[in-house]
Design a protein around this motif. Structure first.
Motif: not given
Length: 141
Positions: A68-70, A81-82, A100-102, A104-109
């Motif tokens: 999950v991210g911001w 987003f998630a 987010t603080p709670d 981790a998040m991974t994305h393909i850029a």
């Protein structure tokens, strides 16, 4: 023949301190040969990690694969987003993204270079700007 970048052979580097707050790793960086302008990488953010403010001349697409991210475009509210979401970051607009603080998040850029430039980095996101994400919610969550 299709070229395959095997995971075991992909270099992994820490996100440069001047462009990231917290711990982020970048792997699988690629740039297609001309005439293509496409570049990309897989970026993983530890909880609380985020990019600095930055722009992309032709925009950026983020495919979120885990966590999950911001994200925030300057002048707009922070959005959450998630995994499974796809972000279409607008061209030439200051923005940031991260975990987010709670979580981790991974994305393909994926982004395109214009006249040899695919990103312009700016100042770091302040803790106050980042913490505004606590009020963010996903409309379909």
């Amino acid at each position: 023949m299709t070229e395959i970048m095997r995971r075991a052979a992909q270099q992994q580097v820490d996100g440069p301190e001047e462009y990231f707050t917290g711990h982020a790793t970048i792997r699988g960086q690629f740039a297609r040969d001309e005439p293509s302008r496409v570049t990309g990488a897989i970026v993983t953010f530890a909880p609380g990690a985020r990019t600095a403010w930055h722009t992309h001349p032709l925009g950026q697409t983020l495919v979120v694969t885990d966590g999950v991210g911001w994200t925030q475009v300057e002048g707009e509210a922070v959005q959450e987003f998630a995994a499974g979401d796809v972000l279409l970051c607008p061209p030439d607009r200051r923005h940031w993204h991260g975990a987010t603080p709670d979580s981790a998040m991974t994305h393909i850029a994926v982004q395109e270079a214009l006249e040899g430039t695919n990103v312009t980095w700016m100042e770091k996101v302040t803790d106050e700007e980042y913490e505004a994400g606590r009020s963010a919610s996903r409309p379909d969550a």
